[in-house]
Design a protein around this motif. Structure first.
Motif, PDB file in Angstrom:
ATOM      1  N   LEU A 120      11.589  16.387  -5.946  1.00  0.00           N
ATOM      2  CA  LEU A 120      10.390  16.898  -5.298  1.00  0.00           C
ATOM      3  C   LEU A 120      10.273  18.414  -5.424  1.00  0.00           C
ATOM      4  CD1 LEU A 120       7.993  15.776  -3.779  1.00  0.00           C
ATOM      5  CD2 LEU A 120       9.282  15.973  -1.673  1.00  0.00           C
ATOM      6  N   LYS A 121      11.390  19.097  -5.572  1.00  0.00           N
ATOM      7  CA  LYS A 121      11.369  20.554  -5.734  1.00  0.00           C
ATOM      8  C   LYS A 121      10.845  20.977  -7.106  1.00  0.00           C
ATOM      9  CE  LYS A 121      15.304  21.475  -2.730  1.00  0.00           C
ATOM     10  NZ  LYS A 121      16.707  21.931  -2.713  1.00  0.00           N
ATOM     11  N   ALA A 174       9.151  10.253  -5.590  1.00  0.00           N
ATOM     12  CA  ALA A 174      10.171  10.795  -4.685  1.00  0.00           C
ATOM     13  C   ALA A 174       9.595  11.001  -3.286  1.00  0.00           C
ATOM     14  CB  ALA A 174      10.712  12.111  -5.232  1.00  0.00           C
ATOM     15  N   LYS A 175       8.384  11.535  -3.220  1.00  0.00           N
ATOM     16  CA  LYS A 175       7.738  11.749  -1.924  1.00  0.00           C
ATOM     17  C   LYS A 175       7.571  10.420  -1.187  1.00  0.00           C
ATOM     18  CE  LYS A 175       3.503  13.449   0.127  1.00  0.00           C
ATOM     19  NZ  LYS A 175       2.161  12.913   0.021  1.00  0.00           N
ATOM     20  N   MET A 176       7.120   9.408  -1.920  1.00  0.00           N
ATOM     21  CA  MET A 176       6.927   8.095  -1.305  1.00  0.00           C
ATOM     22  C   MET A 176       8.269   7.517  -0.826  1.00  0.00           C
ATOM     23  SD  MET A 176       4.084   6.622  -3.933  1.00  0.00           S
ATOM     24  CE  MET A 176       3.887   5.030  -3.164  1.00  0.00           C
ATOM     25  N   TYR A 234      18.918  13.411  -3.936  1.00  0.00           N
ATOM     26  CA  TYR A 234      18.368  13.194  -5.275  1.00  0.00           C
ATOM     27  C   TYR A 234      16.847  13.309  -5.260  1.00  0.00           C
ATOM     28  CZ  TYR A 234      17.005  10.617  -9.473  1.00  0.00           C
ATOM     29  OH  TYR A 234      16.425  10.233 -10.654  1.00  0.00           O
ATOM     30  N   PHE A 235      16.201  12.611  -4.341  1.00  0.00           N
ATOM     31  CA  PHE A 235      14.743  12.649  -4.270  1.00  0.00           C
ATOM     32  C   PHE A 235      14.229  14.022  -3.845  1.00  0.00           C
ATOM     33  CE2 PHE A 235      15.053   7.892  -3.798  1.00  0.00           C
ATOM     34  CZ  PHE A 235      14.468   7.611  -5.023  1.00  0.00           C
ATOM     35  N   LEU A 255      17.410   5.771   3.286  1.00  0.00           N
ATOM     36  CA  LEU A 255      18.125   6.259   2.119  1.00  0.00           C
ATOM     37  C   LEU A 255      19.488   6.811   2.515  1.00  0.00           C
ATOM     38  CD1 LEU A 255      15.225   8.275   0.452  1.00  0.00           C
ATOM     39  CD2 LEU A 255      16.047   6.019  -0.216  1.00  0.00           C
ATOM     40  N   SER A 256      20.427   6.689   1.602  1.00  0.00           N
ATOM     41  CA  SER A 256      21.734   7.299   1.818  1.00  0.00           C
ATOM     42  C   SER A 256      21.570   8.810   1.672  1.00  0.00           C
ATOM     43  CB  SER A 256      22.737   6.779   0.793  1.00  0.00           C
ATOM     44  OG  SER A 256      22.426   7.296  -0.489  1.00  0.00           O
ATOM     45  N   PRO A 257      22.516   9.586   2.162  1.00  0.00           N
ATOM     46  CA  PRO A 257      22.437  11.040   1.983  1.00  0.00           C
ATOM     47  C   PRO A 257      22.340  11.449   0.508  1.00  0.00           C
ATOM     48  CG  PRO A 257      24.095  10.503   3.614  1.00  0.00           C
ATOM     49  CD  PRO A 257      23.646   9.204   3.004  1.00  0.00           C
TER      50      PRO A 257
END
Length: 56
Positions: free
Chosen positions: A17-18, A47-49, A12-13, A5-7
């Motif tokens: 997740l928060k 998001a976790k995945m 975003y993910f 993933l890009s930064p």
């Protein structure tokens, strides 16, 4: 598996997740086609995945 993933995507993910606790992968909610799901928890699970590199 390494995360590609890009930064910006990672941030975003991580924000998603928060907001909620992911569903466990063995939760019966995944076996139900019609039913109530907590949208935030579903998004947190995805998001976790993604952060674990399990989505392409």
């Amino acid at each position: 598996m390494a995360c590609s993933l890009s930064p910006e995507q990672r941030a975003y993910f991580e924000e998603i997740l928060k907001k909620a606790e992911p569903y466990p992968e063995d939760d019966p909610i995944w076996d139900t086609l019609d039913g109530e799901r907590d949208h935030d928890r579903v998004m947190a699970t995805i998001a976790k995945m993604a952060l674990e590199g399990r989505l392409r």
